[in-house]
Design a protein around this motif. Structure first.
Motif: not given
Length: 193
Positions: A22-24, A43-48, A92-102
């Motif tokens: 997945x792309x995240x 994993x190694x085939x995904x993209x962050x 590009x389809x994004x599977x998930x995203x995380x924000x850790x604000x502050x």
């Protein structure tokens, strides 16, 4: 413990949707904890794609990833998350995203995430979010700028069309110093799509 804090629960939700390949997006890499979690998940085939405006955060994250041999699938970008359109293709389809604000823990506490750029980044991700994807935001209202951002983000997500989005807020009620809370945004699946 059975009851999780906001960060622990954010990882639980993300783990339910992210698959190898997945792309995240880590919209705020900080010291790399979320980035490492995402790198292992895809994993190694995904993209962050990892964003942060502070070079110190990018350097800290690079070191953490390299020490765990999880840097190959990560693209670290020393820019604000609101600039993600310049680095991630519209297709590009994004599977998930995380924000850790502050602010960056143990960093310059005057450099903080801002409501207008956070909301702009969330909107850009919503446009590309996979139909089984999630956006998670860990929100820190315990400092003045954090309270302003928390109020703005809550106002934004409260007005998302319920026919298109489900939004969850998870928070501890009996903790002192305005503890962080979690917002989870999920697209509503339409039958037959």
């Amino acid at each position: 413990m059975i009851i999780k804090n906001a960060v622990e629960l954010s990882h639980e939700y993300l783990a339910k949707v992210i698959q190898p390949g997945d792309t995240v997006v880590d919209a705020t890499v900080g010291n790399g904890h979320d980035t490492l979690f995402l790198a292992k998940s895809v994993g190694k085939n995904g993209c962050v794609y990892g964003f942060d405006i502070q070079k110190e955060a990018i350097n800290n994250t690079e070191k953490k990833l390299a020490s765990c041999d999880e840097n190959e699938q990560v693209k670290l970008i020393c820019k604000g998350h609101h600039e993600l359109n310049a680095f991630i293709s519209d297709s590009t389809e994004i599977k998930a995203a995380v924000f850790n604000l502050g602010y960056l823990p143990s960093g310059d506490k005057t450099i903080v995430t801002r409501p207008e750029t956070t909301i702009q980044a969330v909107q850009s991700i919503q446009e590309r979010l996979h139909k089984h994807g999630l956006i998670v935001l860990v929100v820190y209202p315990g400092h003045p700028e954090g309270k302003i951002e928390a109020d703005a983000v809550l106002d934004y997500v409260k007005h998302l069309d319920q026919k298109q989005w489900r939004v969850l807020k998870y928070e501890m009620f009996n903790q002192i110093n305005n503890p962080p809370f979690l917002i989870v945004i999920e697209g509503v699946l339409i039958e037959g799509v």
